[in-house]
Design a protein around this motif. Structure first.
Motif, PDB file in Angstrom:
ATOM      1  N   GLU A  79       0.810  -1.219   0.000  1.00 29.19           N
ATOM      2  CA  GLU A  79       0.000   0.000   0.000  1.00 29.19           C
ATOM      3  C   GLU A  79       0.842   1.267   0.000  1.00 29.19           C
ATOM      4  OE1 GLU A  79      -3.162   0.417  -0.740  1.00 29.19           O
ATOM      5  OE2 GLU A  79      -2.977  -1.721  -1.160  1.00 29.19           O
ATOM      6  N   ARG A  93       2.215   1.730  -3.440  1.00 28.56           N
ATOM      7  CA  ARG A  93       1.205   2.177  -4.398  1.00 28.56           C
ATOM      8  C   ARG A  93       0.872   3.665  -4.205  1.00 28.56           C
ATOM      9  NH1 ARG A  93      -1.878  -0.267  -7.924  1.00 28.56           N
ATOM     10  NH2 ARG A  93      -1.363  -2.355  -7.135  1.00 28.56           N
ATOM     11  N   ARG A  94       0.789   4.106  -2.950  1.00 26.95           N
ATOM     12  CA  ARG A  94       0.501   5.521  -2.715  1.00 26.95           C
ATOM     13  C   ARG A  94       1.595   6.407  -3.296  1.00 26.95           C
ATOM     14  NH1 ARG A  94      -1.121   3.697   2.475  1.00 26.95           N
ATOM     15  NH2 ARG A  94       0.895   4.354   3.352  1.00 26.95           N
ATOM     16  N   ASP A 114       1.407   6.527  -7.077  1.00 21.86           N
ATOM     17  CA  ASP A 114       0.367   7.444  -7.544  1.00 21.86           C
ATOM     18  C   ASP A 114       0.814   8.893  -7.405  1.00 21.86           C
ATOM     19  OD1 ASP A 114      -1.255   5.306  -8.166  1.00 21.86           O
ATOM     20  OD2 ASP A 114      -2.373   5.372  -6.277  1.00 21.86           O
ATOM     21  N   GLU A 161      -3.233   3.145 -14.003  1.00 21.42           N
ATOM     22  CA  GLU A 161      -2.583   2.765 -12.752  1.00 21.42           C
ATOM     23  C   GLU A 161      -2.033   1.352 -12.910  1.00 21.42           C
ATOM     24  OE1 GLU A 161      -3.890   1.789  -8.203  1.00 21.42           O
ATOM     25  OE2 GLU A 161      -4.369   3.787  -8.973  1.00 21.42           O
ATOM     26  N   PRO A 195       2.552  -2.636  -8.056  1.00 23.57           N
ATOM     27  CA  PRO A 195       3.037  -1.353  -7.542  1.00 23.57           C
ATOM     28  C   PRO A 195       4.557  -1.199  -7.505  1.00 23.57           C
ATOM     29  CG  PRO A 195       2.150  -2.714  -5.767  1.00 23.57           C
ATOM     30  CD  PRO A 195       1.788  -3.385  -7.052  1.00 23.57           C
TER      31      PRO A 195
END
Length: 450
Positions: free
Chosen positions: A253, A256-257, A260, A328, A332
């Motif tokens: 996570e 991935r943040r 982005d 996206e 990730p």
């Protein structure tokens, strides 16, 4: 003095002509060009070799192959090759084309295998073992295809099973890591192996036995074997890395943040370059988008470098999983590393553009300037490769190979002002892009910690 042109003139032509423009052959008739009368350079005085060594490929994965595991990968190559007669004579296989192909693949397999004392970092070792297994399987697959009793499908792993193993392994990544940056650097390349296998290598692949041409059958066997090797190696390294952690953390996570966030920054820069009305941010706006109306030297190495650097940057946008616009990436760690690479290149292009605007031709003042430029590039690359930041070290792996082509060009028997000036400009590019990579990696670390 070279005639100056503005953004919509010289650099648009330079983008199309690339290296050809540097040689003065972009088809502008008899109009005087910069390289019709280049500055003087004593090419014979340009060094052919240098004292500063190119930094070694940095270590990204902190665990390696245990001796018995490395031996098993090497043994797989020997076992694959064992059915092929050695030597493979014309009496055994009269068809010279097939015989030559088998012999070439067998030799390539043996050459790719790492030596017992060869200092390879784990990811490079995986690449070498997988390449060796690919060539060995191609050789035996071709051999099976040209023998009466042979069956190429029998010497290859089942393609459906290999595709399933790759997919399952990819879905389980990224695994636990010491921290998000380490996880991106460790798992990003491993994700990339499986993503490329599923999107490219194994797309449309069926049983090698379905191929009527023995060489095509051999290639299919090799492709499947290479992916199987990556599956085995990736699982082994991932499991061993996770087991080595004192305090493993789930990192998917936060990776991935940050992917982005970085992708949003890249998208903003691309919108600035394109202006209004662009349908796809990945389209190449041309090098002219990176400079303003100030005059630049026409056909200078700096203008040529700008053109090639823009091409490299947008080529990566088209073919790599980069978090730009509405896209996206599914994976990730790969997405973060590849988006960081694009941001690094775009920042480096901006830096080159600033030099173009300032009138820097990037033509060496003398022979010694080339060695100095290379030394500065080595210093910047070494700082990146030796960084404590895992993302910085991964980025270094993308730029270190750029030294080889220019070093080889300067060591060649036939050299020219063109080849020397090109090497000088490329060394300056390595210095610039390595410095920008360090800044990008630091910004990612700061953002993750905030």
């Amino acid at each position: 003095m070279p005639r100056g042109l503005t953004r919509r003139g010289a650099l648009a032509a330079a983008g199309a002509a690339a290296l050809g423009s540097l040689a003065g052959c972009s088809g502008r008739g008899s109009e005087r060009r910069f390289w019709d009368d280049p500055p003087s350079l004593d090419v014979d005085a340009v060094p052919r070799e240098f004292d500063d060594s190119v930094p070694a490929r940095p270590r990204i994965v902190p665990v390696g192959f245990e001796p018995e595991v490395a031996a098993a990968f090497a043994d797989r190559v020997d076992r694959l090759l064992s059915p092929i007669p050695d030597p493979l004579t014309a009496e055994r296989l009269p068809h010279g084309g097939f015989r030559g192909r088998i012999e070439a693949e067998r030799a390539a397999a043996r050459e790719a295998l790492p030596g017992p004392d060869e200092p390879l970092v784990p990811l490079e070792a995986v690449k070498r073992y997988s390449t060796a297994r690919d060539h060995a399987a191609s050789a035996v697959g071709t051999w099976a295809g040209v023998t009466v009793e042979g069956d190429p499908g029998a010497v290859a792993p089942d393609v459906g099973a290999v595709r399933q193993r790759a997919s399952e392994t990819l879905d389980a990544l990224p695994g636990p890591a010491a921290d998000p940056l380490a996880g991106a650097a460790v798992y990003g390349p491993i994700e990339r192996w499986y993503d490329e296998a599923l999107r490219r290598t194994l797309v449309g692949s069926g049983s090698p036995a379905d191929e009527a041409n023995p060489i095509r059958a051999g290639k299919a066997v090799g492709d499947i074997e290479r992916v199987q090797s990556y599956v085995e190696a990736g699982r082994y390294l991932g499991d061993r890395y996770a087991a080595s952690l004192a305090d493993p953390q789930p990192v998917a996570e936060p990776i991935r943040r940050e992917m982005d966030r970085l992708g949003s920054a890249v998208g903003d820069r691309l919108r600035e370059l394109h202006g209004e009305g662009i349908e796809d941010l990945r389209e190449n706006p041309g090098p002219e988008a990176f400079v303003d109306e100030r005059a630049v030297a026409r056909d200078a190495p700096s203008a040529d470098l700008l053109s090639s650097a823009v091409y490299r940057s947008f080529d990566g946008l088209w073919f790599d999983p980069v978090a730009v616009g509405d896209y996206e990436p599914d994976h990730p760690a790969t997405g973060l590393t590849r988006t960081a690479l694009v941001q690094t290149r775009l920042r480096a292009v901006d830096a080159v553009a600033a030099r173009v605007e300032a009138g820097d031709t990037m033509f060496p003042d003398d022979a010694a300037a080339i060695g100095a430029a290379r030394g500065a590039a080595v210093e910047s690359a070494a700082a990146l490769a030796e960084s404590e930041n895992p993302l910085a070290r991964w980025l270094a792996t993308q730029f270190l190979p750029l030294f080889a082509e220019q070093d080889d060009a300067l060591a060649a028997d036939e050299r020219s002002a063109l080849s020397a000036a090109t090497a000088y400009a490329e060394y300056r590019w390595i210095e610039i892009v390595a410095d920008e990579a360090g800044a990008v990696a630091e910004s990612v670390a700061t953002a993750i910690d905030s």
